[in-house]
Design a protein around this motif. Structure first.
Motif, PDB file in Angstrom:
ATOM      1  N   ARG A  21       0.909  12.679  12.819  1.00 59.39           N
ATOM      2  CA  ARG A  21       1.828  11.567  12.565  1.00 59.39           C
ATOM      3  C   ARG A  21       1.973  11.431  11.058  1.00 59.39           C
ATOM      4  O   ARG A  21       0.995  11.226  10.348  1.00 59.39           O
ATOM      5  CB  ARG A  21       1.300  10.268  13.161  1.00 59.39           C
ATOM      6  CG  ARG A  21       2.228   9.086  12.833  1.00 59.39           C
ATOM      7  CD  ARG A  21       1.724   7.793  13.361  1.00 59.39           C
ATOM      8  NE  ARG A  21       1.817   7.782  14.800  1.00 59.39           N
ATOM      9  CZ  ARG A  21       1.025   7.034  15.585  1.00 59.39           C
ATOM     10  NH1 ARG A  21       0.077   6.301  15.067  1.00 59.39           N
ATOM     11  NH2 ARG A  21       1.190   7.051  16.889  1.00 59.39           N
ATOM     12  N   ILE A  22       3.210  11.587  10.596  1.00 60.34           N
ATOM     13  CA  ILE A  22       3.497  11.452   9.169  1.00 60.34           C
ATOM     14  C   ILE A  22       4.229  10.139   8.971  1.00 60.34           C
ATOM     15  O   ILE A  22       5.329   9.957   9.482  1.00 60.34           O
ATOM     16  CB  ILE A  22       4.373  12.627   8.662  1.00 60.34           C
ATOM     17  CG1 ILE A  22       3.675  13.964   8.952  1.00 60.34           C
ATOM     18  CG2 ILE A  22       4.661  12.458   7.167  1.00 60.34           C
ATOM     19  CD1 ILE A  22       4.526  15.182   8.640  1.00 60.34           C
ATOM     20  N   ARG A  23       3.582   9.221   8.289  1.00 63.61           N
ATOM     21  CA  ARG A  23       4.255   7.958   7.969  1.00 63.61           C
ATOM     22  C   ARG A  23       4.957   8.141   6.632  1.00 63.61           C
ATOM     23  O   ARG A  23       4.324   8.364   5.610  1.00 63.61           O
ATOM     24  CB  ARG A  23       3.261   6.806   7.891  1.00 63.61           C
ATOM     25  CG  ARG A  23       3.926   5.562   7.261  1.00 63.61           C
ATOM     26  CD  ARG A  23       3.229   4.304   7.567  1.00 63.61           C
ATOM     27  NE  ARG A  23       3.483   3.973   8.964  1.00 63.61           N
ATOM     28  CZ  ARG A  23       2.931   2.947   9.596  1.00 63.61           C
ATOM     29  NH1 ARG A  23       2.085   2.177   8.975  1.00 63.61           N
ATOM     30  NH2 ARG A  23       3.218   2.708  10.861  1.00 63.61           N
ATOM     31  N   ILE A  24       6.286   8.089   6.680  1.00 63.20           N
ATOM     32  CA  ILE A  24       7.076   8.149   5.450  1.00 63.20           C
ATOM     33  C   ILE A  24       7.131   6.714   4.946  1.00 63.20           C
ATOM     34  O   ILE A  24       7.832   5.877   5.517  1.00 63.20           O
ATOM     35  CB  ILE A  24       8.499   8.706   5.713  1.00 63.20           C
ATOM     36  CG1 ILE A  24       8.439  10.069   6.427  1.00 63.20           C
ATOM     37  CG2 ILE A  24       9.291   8.779   4.409  1.00 63.20           C
ATOM     38  CD1 ILE A  24       7.809  11.192   5.645  1.00 63.20           C
ATOM     39  N   LYS A  25       6.350   6.432   3.908  1.00 61.51           N
ATOM     40  CA  LYS A  25       6.236   5.054   3.427  1.00 61.51           C
ATOM     41  C   LYS A  25       7.449   4.643   2.593  1.00 61.51           C
ATOM     42  O   LYS A  25       8.186   3.746   2.965  1.00 61.51           O
ATOM     43  CB  LYS A  25       4.964   4.881   2.604  1.00 61.51           C
ATOM     44  CG  LYS A  25       3.689   4.985   3.412  1.00 61.51           C
ATOM     45  CD  LYS A  25       2.504   4.825   2.484  1.00 61.51           C
ATOM     46  CE  LYS A  25       1.218   4.640   3.228  1.00 61.51           C
ATOM     47  NZ  LYS A  25       0.094   4.454   2.293  1.00 61.51           N
ATOM     48  N   ARG A  26       7.620   5.324   1.440  1.00 57.97           N
ATOM     49  CA  ARG A  26       8.710   4.893   0.565  1.00 57.97           C
ATOM     50  C   ARG A  26       9.090   5.975  -0.430  1.00 57.97           C
ATOM     51  O   ARG A  26       8.333   6.915  -0.661  1.00 57.97           O
ATOM     52  CB  ARG A  26       8.340   3.611  -0.175  1.00 57.97           C
ATOM     53  CG  ARG A  26       7.180   3.760  -1.122  1.00 57.97           C
ATOM     54  CD  ARG A  26       6.649   2.402  -1.555  1.00 57.97           C
ATOM     55  NE  ARG A  26       5.713   2.551  -2.663  1.00 57.97           N
ATOM     56  CZ  ARG A  26       5.901   2.068  -3.867  1.00 57.97           C
ATOM     57  NH1 ARG A  26       7.001   1.413  -4.156  1.00 57.97           N
ATOM     58  NH2 ARG A  26       4.998   2.238  -4.810  1.00 57.97           N
ATOM     59  N   GLY A  27      10.262   5.797  -1.021  1.00 48.78           N
ATOM     60  CA  GLY A  27      10.715   6.651  -2.111  1.00 48.78           C
ATOM     61  C   GLY A  27      10.622   5.856  -3.404  1.00 48.78           C
ATOM     62  O   GLY A  27      10.800   4.639  -3.401  1.00 48.78           O
ATOM     63  N   VAL A  28      10.326   6.556  -4.497  1.00 49.29           N
ATOM     64  CA  VAL A  28      10.191   5.898  -5.796  1.00 49.29           C
ATOM     65  C   VAL A  28      11.083   6.606  -6.806  1.00 49.29           C
ATOM     66  O   VAL A  28      10.990   7.823  -6.971  1.00 49.29           O
ATOM     67  CB  VAL A  28       8.717   5.937  -6.281  1.00 49.29           C
ATOM     68  CG1 VAL A  28       8.584   5.282  -7.651  1.00 49.29           C
ATOM     69  CG2 VAL A  28       7.792   5.277  -5.266  1.00 49.29           C
ATOM     70  N   ASN A  29      11.972   5.844  -7.443  1.00 53.02           N
ATOM     71  CA  ASN A  29      12.842   6.370  -8.498  1.00 53.02           C
ATOM     72  C   ASN A  29      13.611   7.615  -8.039  1.00 53.02           C
ATOM     73  O   ASN A  29      13.636   8.628  -8.735  1.00 53.02           O
ATOM     74  CB  ASN A  29      11.994   6.671  -9.750  1.00 53.02           C
ATOM     75  CG  ASN A  29      12.848   6.940 -10.969  1.00 53.02           C
ATOM     76  OD1 ASN A  29      13.971   6.451 -11.075  1.00 53.02           O
ATOM     77  ND2 ASN A  29      12.328   7.741 -11.878  1.00 53.02           N
ATOM     78  N   LEU A  30      14.227   7.517  -6.876  1.00 53.05           N
ATOM     79  CA  LEU A  30      14.997   8.651  -6.360  1.00 53.05           C
ATOM     80  C   LEU A  30      16.268   8.846  -7.188  1.00 53.05           C
ATOM     81  O   LEU A  30      16.736   7.925  -7.856  1.00 53.05           O
ATOM     82  CB  LEU A  30      15.352   8.433  -4.882  1.00 53.05           C
ATOM     83  CG  LEU A  30      14.169   8.303  -3.910  1.00 53.05           C
ATOM     84  CD1 LEU A  30      14.681   8.068  -2.492  1.00 53.05           C
ATOM     85  CD2 LEU A  30      13.256   9.512  -3.959  1.00 53.05           C
ATOM     86  N   ALA A  31      16.815  10.045  -7.116  1.00 54.41           N
ATOM     87  CA  ALA A  31      18.009  10.377  -7.897  1.00 54.41           C
ATOM     88  C   ALA A  31      19.231   9.589  -7.406  1.00 54.41           C
ATOM     89  O   ALA A  31      19.354   9.305  -6.212  1.00 54.41           O
ATOM     90  CB  ALA A  31      18.289  11.875  -7.787  1.00 54.41           C
ATOM     91  N   VAL A  32      20.107   9.266  -8.348  1.00 50.51           N
ATOM     92  CA  VAL A  32      21.372   8.601  -8.018  1.00 50.51           C
ATOM     93  C   VAL A  32      22.375   9.686  -7.643  1.00 50.51           C
ATOM     94  O   VAL A  32      22.591  10.628  -8.400  1.00 50.51           O
ATOM     95  CB  VAL A  32      21.880   7.771  -9.218  1.00 50.51           C
ATOM     96  CG1 VAL A  32      23.291   7.253  -8.955  1.00 50.51           C
ATOM     97  CG2 VAL A  32      20.929   6.623  -9.500  1.00 50.51           C
ATOM     98  N   ARG A  33      22.975   9.576  -6.459  1.00 50.67           N
ATOM     99  CA  ARG A  33      23.933  10.588  -6.012  1.00 50.67           C
ATOM    100  C   ARG A  33      25.309   9.997  -5.690  1.00 50.67           C
ATOM    101  O   ARG A  33      26.253  10.718  -5.469  1.00 50.67           O
ATOM    102  CB  ARG A  33      23.391  11.330  -4.773  1.00 50.67           C
ATOM    103  CG  ARG A  33      22.281  12.311  -5.095  1.00 50.67           C
ATOM    104  CD  ARG A  33      22.829  13.476  -5.912  1.00 50.67           C
ATOM    105  NE  ARG A  33      21.799  14.408  -6.312  1.00 50.67           N
ATOM    106  CZ  ARG A  33      21.183  14.408  -7.492  1.00 50.67           C
ATOM    107  NH1 ARG A  33      21.465  13.486  -8.380  1.00 50.67           N
ATOM    108  NH2 ARG A  33      20.285  15.326  -7.777  1.00 50.67           N
ATOM    109  N   ASP A  34      25.401   8.672  -5.628  1.00 48.45           N
ATOM    110  CA  ASP A  34      26.702   8.037  -5.472  1.00 48.45           C
ATOM    111  C   ASP A  34      27.047   7.423  -6.835  1.00 48.45           C
ATOM    112  O   ASP A  34      26.490   7.810  -7.841  1.00 48.45           O
ATOM    113  CB  ASP A  34      26.661   6.996  -4.342  1.00 48.45           C
ATOM    114  CG  ASP A  34      26.422   7.643  -2.975  1.00 48.45           C
ATOM    115  OD1 ASP A  34      26.763   8.833  -2.817  1.00 48.45           O
ATOM    116  OD2 ASP A  34      25.875   6.988  -2.076  1.00 48.45           O
ATOM    117  N   ILE A  35      27.913   6.433  -6.890  1.00 46.07           N
ATOM    118  CA  ILE A  35      28.351   5.898  -8.177  1.00 46.07           C
ATOM    119  C   ILE A  35      27.171   5.349  -8.985  1.00 46.07           C
ATOM    120  O   ILE A  35      26.938   5.740 -10.100  1.00 46.07           O
ATOM    121  CB  ILE A  35      29.464   4.844  -7.991  1.00 46.07           C
ATOM    122  CG1 ILE A  35      30.700   5.552  -7.420  1.00 46.07           C
ATOM    123  CG2 ILE A  35      29.801   4.152  -9.308  1.00 46.07           C
ATOM    124  CD1 ILE A  35      31.695   4.662  -6.760  1.00 46.07           C
TER     125      ILE A  35
END
Length: 177
Positions: A21-35
């Motif tokens: 079981r892989i708990r995907i907790k959170r993303g931190v400072n992900l890249a901006v890909r929309d505006i």
């Protein structure tokens, strides 16, 4: 009417070690890909299995806290985690990926530990060129079970990390560890 071949069913269970079981907790400072933001989701792949989280709109620091469960037959396989930006009218953009081994976690499970004080660190995996760890990853005994916390630095992208946690589920009737 379909009948299942009992030999096929049993051979699947014979090779199955258990569930990861892989708990995907959170993303931190992900890249901006929309505006000025992104609509991220995570896809994990191991062997032929592929699972994904829900999309979180307009957030480069998303909190998924979502459990994705893979069946494990080969502990030497790696898990590939890829972050995408969901786009309504075009192909989803890649926002980086990270690969990690489950072997150190499986090896710790094979020790068949029991009765340790909660919080005991069983083993530590150091970040190196071969893995995508942003910091050392500890396999810890918590409330009667082993967990491994991971902070993965995304590759092929300008920035971003994903925090995840591994847990093991024993399946009655499976080969087990």
């Amino acid at each position: 009417m379909t009948t299942t071949d009992p030999e096929k069913t049993s051979s699947l269970m014979d090779n199955l070690l258990g569930l990861l079981r892989i708990r995907i907790k959170r993303g931190v400072n992900l890249a901006v890909r929309d505006i000025n933001s992104s609509d991220p989701y995570v896809v994990i792949k191991m062997g032929k299995q592929k699972l994904k989280t829900r999309v979180i709109n307009k957030d480069i620091n998303p909190e998924w806290n979502e459990d994705l469960t893979l069946s494990v037959t080969d502990p030497s396989l790696t898990v590939l985690l890829t972050v995408y930006d969901h786009d309504m009218f075009s192909k989803d953009d890649k926002m980086g990926d990270a690969e990690f081994e489950i072997k150190p976690f499986i090896e710790a499970l094979k020790m068949h530990l029991d009765g340790l004080p909660s919080g005991t660190i069983v083993t530590t995996v150091q970040p190196c060129r071969r893995n995508c760890l942003a910091e050392e990853s500890k396999v810890t005994w918590v409330d009667g079970k082993l967990v491994q916390d991971l902070v993965l630095r995304l590759r092929h992208v300008e920035c971003g990390e994903v925090e995840a946690q591994l847990q093991w589920i024993d399946l009655p009737g499976s080969k087990g560890l």
